[in-house]
Every structure is written in structure tokens, then in C-alpha cells.
Design a protein around this motif. Sequence first.
Motif, short mmCIF file in Angstrom:
data_model
loop_
_atom_site.label_atom_id
_atom_site.label_comp_id
_atom_site.label_asym_id
_atom_site.label_seq_id
_atom_site.Cartn_x
_atom_site.Cartn_y
_atom_site.Cartn_z
N ASP A 172 0.81 -1.22 0.00
CA ASP A 172 0.00 0.00 0.00
C ASP A 172 0.84 1.27 0.00
O ASP A 172 0.30 2.37 0.10
N GLY A 173 2.15 1.11 -0.06
CA GLY A 173 3.03 2.27 -0.07
C GLY A 173 3.27 2.85 1.31
O GLY A 173 3.77 3.98 1.44
N ALA A 174 2.93 2.08 2.35
CA ALA A 174 3.15 2.54 3.73
C ALA A 174 4.54 2.07 4.19
O ALA A 174 4.94 0.93 3.95
N ALA A 175 5.29 2.96 4.83
CA ALA A 175 6.61 2.61 5.34
C ALA A 175 6.46 1.58 6.47
O ALA A 175 5.76 1.81 7.44
N LYS A 176 7.12 0.43 6.31
CA LYS A 176 7.05 -0.64 7.30
C LYS A 176 8.41 -1.06 7.84
O LYS A 176 8.50 -1.84 8.78
N TYR A 177 9.45 -0.53 7.21
CA TYR A 177 10.81 -0.90 7.63
C TYR A 177 11.72 0.30 7.46
O TYR A 177 11.61 1.06 6.49
N ALA A 178 12.62 0.49 8.42
CA ALA A 178 13.61 1.56 8.31
C ALA A 178 14.86 1.16 9.07
O ALA A 178 14.78 0.67 10.20
N SER A 179 16.00 1.33 8.44
CA SER A 179 17.28 1.07 9.10
C SER A 179 18.11 2.34 9.06
O SER A 179 18.09 3.08 8.09
N VAL A 180 18.85 2.57 10.15
CA VAL A 180 19.65 3.78 10.29
C VAL A 180 21.13 3.43 10.19
O VAL A 180 21.58 2.45 10.79
#
Length: 328
Positions: A172-180
Motif C-alpha cells: 500500500d506504499g506505507a513505510a514498514k521498515y527503516a534502518s539507520v
Amino acid sequence: MGKRKLFTDEQIDMANSINILEYARRAGYPVEKISPREFKILKHGGLRIDGNGHKWNCFSAQKGGEAVYGGGPIQFVMYMEKKSWVEAVKQLLGLPAVSDLSQRSLYRPPQKPEEVKGELILPEKNNTYKHIFAYLTKTRKIDKDIVSLMVKQKKLYENSHRSCVFVGYNHDGAAKYASVRSTNTTGSSYRGDVANSNKTWAFRIEGTSQAIRVFEAPIDTLSYATFFKHYGIDNKDHMLALGCLGDAALEQYLKDHPEIKQIIFCVDNDKWGHQAVERWTDKYKSEYSIAHHFPKGKDWNEDLISFIKETERRVVELEEAQSEEAEL
């Protein structure tokens, strides 16, 4: 006749069902509670275990904090006790009994549902991209157009701490993962996933071919893409960064892209990467053509930096030679 498996699927599932926290405590590791959701093992760098004992990660001090390991109980035993995958499974199953641990009490009840993650809240954005551009293009030698494309697609941005944030999205184009990834080049350097990240939707670059190239980290993915550009190759392959050595993201991606026929594993050239490729080859070979491409050094960014430096050295030598000829 096919090669006989050392373990049944049920045995592997059983080994993977052992609670890592309980195993660590009973094995004598000094476990310390950080929060209800996180524990650490003292004197083991950045090793963290989630509060329910299902998963762990270790952001080691190797190479300035670039090396990262993680996964379930099998990988935990492999990492902590320097065992092979087979030895780790035997250790967890007690085949043969190599410790006096009461294995039965370590199993997680199979009917217990996975802990529901909270909402992913992306780190606050900075009002500039200059620090991540400098880090990725000058320090990491990644092509600036590739970095710009990732920014344009909102898969990469700079947070308020001047770090790189790599983002993965669901259907759906929703951010579900993020790494820094810290942009520090001296002193301490941070690398880790944002709270409530779902590795199923890890960082990826969509392609149009019938092949997918699988990496451990986003920076290695972008480094490989940079190699393609340097050699004038118009890459059409899908590219996926797992964020570790778990294949949840690959499973989901293959499900979403039934046109894919080939998997090319491009993970780190170390013991852990080689063992992962062996496991995945056995798992996926019945449905996909399997290949691997290991870097010459430890990882693809290390190879890229060496390649760029060597290229620059040759350019300087050529210019000096041409200058000397012109003076003659």
C-alpha cells in the motif's frame, strides 16, 4: 537419489523455537535488562535480544561497526559459540547432549502468537541531505545519481542526527521498515533498525527481469548498482537488502513477483554469508535457479571502494605519463 537431510523440518522448527533469552541465561551468559522489550549480553558489544526471546541482533565493533549479525536461536548459537549451522542445531536439540541444559523448558509454546508490533515511526527528517550525500558518494563511493534516485523515491533520507535512513514499503506504499546508518567516519558509528520495523518489507530496488539479487545491507545493494553503472550495464534485476541473514523479505518478494525464476545471492564473503547461501540454496533450489556472487573482499562496498581507488590511481598515473611525454 537426493542428498539425505541431516535434520527433519520438524527438528529444525524445534531448534528455532527455543527461547534465546532462556538459553542465554542457562548457558551462563550475563544477561541484563535494558527495557521490557530489549535485553543485552554484557561484554559482547552491541548484542541485543528482544523481550520475548524470539530474535537477536549484534552490531559488532568490527570494521568500525559495519558488521552486523542477527536472526533466531540457531544463528545465536553459531555466533556466540563459533559453531557451524549443523553444530548449532545439534546443540539446541541435544543431539548429542553437549550440555546439561533442560531443553524442554526452553521451547516457546508453538501456539503462542507472534508479538504484535506497534506502529513504525520514522526518524525525524533533517532539513538537508548534504551529510548523507557526502558520506555515501565520497566515503562509500556510491554513484551520486543512484543516491539521488533513492532520495527521489523516498527510500533514503537524512535524519536529524545526520544519519542515513533506508526505508522499505508494503503493497500500500506505507513505510514498514527503516534502518539507520550513521555517517560518522571517526569514533563510534551506529547501525540498527528503527523500532517496530518489519524486515518482511526491507529495502529494495524493483526490477523488471526474471532474476533477483539478494544482499545483506542497503549500502551493499547500492554499491553493486554502482558497479553496474561503471561497467555500462543497464541492470533490470530486482535487488533486495535483507537487513540481516534472515530471508523473510525474500519469501515475501518472491510471493509478490511470481515472474522471478532465478535467485542470485550476493551476501558478504564471510563464514556467515557462505553458511546462509548453503541454507537458502537447499530451501529454494526446487523452485528457482540458484546462483551466488561473492565479493572479493568482505562485502560489496569494500570492493567498490578498492575499485574506485585503483581506478583513480591509474588515472593519475596516466595523466603523469602523458604530461611527461608532452614535455619531451
